[in-house]
Design a protein around this motif. Structure first.
Motif, mmCIF file in Angstrom:
data_model
loop_
_atom_site.group_PDB
_atom_site.id
_atom_site.type_symbol
_atom_site.label_atom_id
_atom_site.label_comp_id
_atom_site.label_asym_id
_atom_site.label_seq_id
_atom_site.Cartn_x
_atom_site.Cartn_y
_atom_site.Cartn_z
ATOM 1 N N ARG A 222 54.650 -11.999 -12.059
ATOM 2 C CA ARG A 222 55.367 -12.771 -11.040
ATOM 3 C C ARG A 222 56.068 -11.845 -10.044
ATOM 4 N N ARG A 223 56.690 -10.779 -10.558
ATOM 5 C CA ARG A 223 57.390 -9.857 -9.663
ATOM 6 C C ARG A 223 56.421 -9.086 -8.780
ATOM 7 N N ARG A 225 53.579 -10.159 -7.652
ATOM 8 C CA ARG A 225 53.181 -11.103 -6.608
ATOM 9 C C ARG A 225 54.211 -11.140 -5.486
ATOM 10 N N ASP A 226 55.487 -11.149 -5.854
ATOM 11 C CA ASP A 226 56.543 -11.282 -4.852
ATOM 12 C C ASP A 226 56.840 -9.967 -4.133
ATOM 13 N N VAL A 245 53.162 -18.887 -14.998
ATOM 14 C CA VAL A 245 53.067 -18.002 -13.832
ATOM 15 C C VAL A 245 52.222 -18.535 -12.686
ATOM 16 N N ASP A 247 50.422 -20.561 -9.608
ATOM 17 C CA ASP A 247 50.743 -21.466 -8.508
ATOM 18 C C ASP A 247 49.711 -22.591 -8.420
ATOM 19 N N ARG A 564 59.827 -23.466 -15.464
ATOM 20 C CA ARG A 564 60.714 -23.165 -14.330
ATOM 21 C C ARG A 564 62.175 -23.390 -14.723
ATOM 22 N N HIS A 567 63.318 -20.341 -16.547
ATOM 23 C CA HIS A 567 63.584 -19.209 -15.663
ATOM 24 C C HIS A 567 64.917 -19.379 -14.941
ATOM 25 N N TRP A 575 61.520 -18.227 -10.270
ATOM 26 C CA TRP A 575 60.335 -17.387 -10.105
ATOM 27 C C TRP A 575 60.466 -16.028 -10.768
#
Length: 576
Positions: A222-223, A225-226, A245, A247, A564, A567, A575
């Protein structure tokens, strides 16, 4: 926000065929945008891995592929003449395909702009055991980024920091065997990200990890991706991973897409019957059970372990002193009633495998006492201990490593009987009975393990374990790596045979949801000690100890809303 001219991946009507066989891929279309994780969901034979091979350029010469695959706007699959360059650097494959008539595209696909990278299931097939992590990163930087020698170590440290190594200066000089499974997978991701790809193809990247390492790797994806805007094509059959994870999700079966949707929509309202079936059979933690633990059984347990202590094996090189410092098992006590299943849960290094080996008689007891059906093996002579050992069987994690590839299925199952001196005719009848019981009979009996699927091989391993009619089976995560439907089928079979034949089981596993589904009681291990024990449903839903609660909370639940919310509770962001 960055704007990109092209998506990370755009596949249009991909079909892959092998002459004279059923098409591996019939019709798959999908798109992965930059900074997006798309889950490609399906079981073995659905075409997932073959699609990944086509993207990376690893299709065998006998394959015929049609359609279109564009990675970062560049066509990598053409029926017309194409110049295709595939570089392999220590297991990291990068493919670039260019039309010979288009110099602009050729320039865009120069060695300084690698388009895609592949992350494999087992990082040991990516990392070279002869070289340090820093040296392997330096080789990729030299080959693909033309990074000067003086700058490679600094860039390698940056990459290790990117993939969340806590001390890059320490790990850059480490060899793969000195790392944990999770650290090796992070190192493999660093190798893939060294090429600064637009697309990362991750093929079951969490399949070999324990529950804690899996949660850390999913958070890392996830990190990434961001932080880097990389598009990620995540190939998996684990719906918990998808919910955590992804989308979007694309479901494939028989080489074609059966459903596609945003991940929240897909979990809330799956439309295709196959997608609904996947949701229905995915293991989930049960609803919470409150109340006092029931009273222990008064019957003599099949297995009783009292205050077991086993020293750890010494490690290699600099790890030798550290490995010997912490015992593998410390003051472990447990009991298994006749016909019941005791689940053993813990992270890598918790002592699950050592406990199984001690119970199975493969590792000697250090301190403490083990009794089988009230009998102390130390009180018996050698023939008596041998006869007692016959009452315990071992069911391994990977039957491909234990079934002799030269023997037929029938010969593999008959081998334990013949070793114990059973008559040939009696053995043949018993083998036929057990193969019929596990659903592998007829022509399959004359096949060899390599000709069968993973699910069938695991059923054969179960038949081999049961052929001597044991009172106790010791398992080592037997459903790990199996497709969700194959896993569900095997667990049903295991439970049915347990009730019919009356054997008990010590069931070690990483997947807590599977343990909750199959076990009557559970033991939580951490660093060789029992942290908590009791009825499985109570311990795994309303744990008393903080460590057990943290372990349960790391299990990806197959619902993106739940994930979610978790998190948000942990970090304040949905995210992270």
């Amino acid at each position: 926000m960055h704007l990109y001219a092209h998506p990370a991946l755009d596949i249009d009507h991909l079909a892959i065929d092998f002459a004279g066989t059923r098409p591996a891929v019939k019709d798959i279309s999908l798109r992965v945008d930059r900074a997006q994780i798309l889950a490609l969901v399906g079981e073995t034979g659905s075409g997932k891995t073959m699609t990944a091979h086509a993207i990376i350029g690893l299709l065998p010469p006998t394959a015929t592929a049609t359609g279109s695959i564009r990675v970062d706007g560049v066509e990598v699959l053409r029926e017309v003449e194409v110049v295709r360059e595939v570089e392999v650097v220590r297991g990291v494959e990068v493919v670039r395909g260019v039309e010979t008539s288009d110099p602009e595209v050729r320039q865009r696909c120069s060695p300084t702009s690698a388009a895609s990278a592949l992350l494999l299931r087992d990082p040991r097939s990516t990392l070279d055991p002869r070289h340090t992590i820093g040296a392997q990163l330096g080789e990729v930087l030299r080959a693909h980024r033309k990074t000067p020698r003086r700058d490679r170590r600094a860039r390698a440290l940056d990459l290790l920091d990117l993939v969340d190594f806590p001390d890059p200066q320490r790990y850059v000089d480490a060899y793969p065997h000195q790392l944990t499974a999770g650290d090796r997978q992070r190192a493999a991701i660093a190798l893939a990200m060294a090429t600064e790809p637009a697309l990362l193809v991750a093929d079951e990247p969490t399949a070999t990890l324990d529950i804690g390492e899996q949660a850390a790797l999913l958070a890392l994806l996830r990190r990434l991706r961001d932080r880097t805007d990389v598009g990620i094509l995540l190939i998996t059959h684990d719906l918990g991973v998808v919910a955590d994870v992804a989308d979007r999700a694309v479901v494939v079966r028989g080489g074609q897409v059966v459903e596609r949707a945003g991940v929240f929509e897909w979990f809330a309202r799956p439309n295709a019957p196959y997608a609904k079936q996947l949701h229905a059979i995915t293991p989930k933690l049960p609803a919470a059970m409150y109340g006092e633990d029931p009273l222990p059984e008064l019957r003599t347990p099949i297995l009783e372990v009292n205050h077991l202590h086993v020293a750890a094996a010494a490690g290699f090189g600099s790890d030798r002193r550290a490995a010997g410092a912490i015992p593998a098992l410390r003051d472990v006590s447990l009991r298994i009633g006749p016909g019941s299943v005791l689940g053993v849960v813990g992270e890598s290094g918790s002592g699950k495998s050592v406990l199984g080996r001690v119970v199975a008689g493969l590792t000697p007891v250090g301190l403490g006492r083990i009794t089988f059906a009230g009998i102390d093996p130390d009180s018996l002579d050698r023939p008596g201990r041998r006869e007692l050992r016959r009452r315990t069987a071992l069911l391994p994690q990977d039957p491909a490593t234990t079934l002799d590839p030269r023997l037929t299925v029938a010969e593999s199952v008959a081998e334990p009987l013949l070793l114990w001196g059973e008559d040939g005719a009696v053995a043949k009848a018993r083998v036929a009975e057990m193969l019929d019981a596990v659903g592998v009979g007829g022509r399959d009996a004359d096949k060899r393990p390599g000709e069968l699927t993973d699910g069938h091989r695991q059923r054969i391993a179960l038949a081999r374990a049961l052929v001597l009619a044991p009172d106790l089976i010791v398992t080592d995560d037997p459903t790990r790596g199996l497709d969700v439907s194959v896993q569900a089928s095997f667990l049903r079979l295991f439970t049915e045979l347990r009730h019919r034949l009356g054997f008990a089981a010590l069931y070690s596993a990483h997947d807590i949801a599977v343990v909750a589904q199959i076990a009557d009681d559970v033991v939580i291990l951490r660093r060789g000690r029992v942290v908590e024990s009791g009825p499985a449903r109570r311990v795994l839903t309303v744990p008393v100890e903080d460590y057990t609660q943290r372990l349960v909370d790391t299990v990806p639940y197959p619902d993106p809303v739940v994930q979610r919310d978790r998190h948000v509770a942990e970090s304040g962001s949905p995210w992270v």
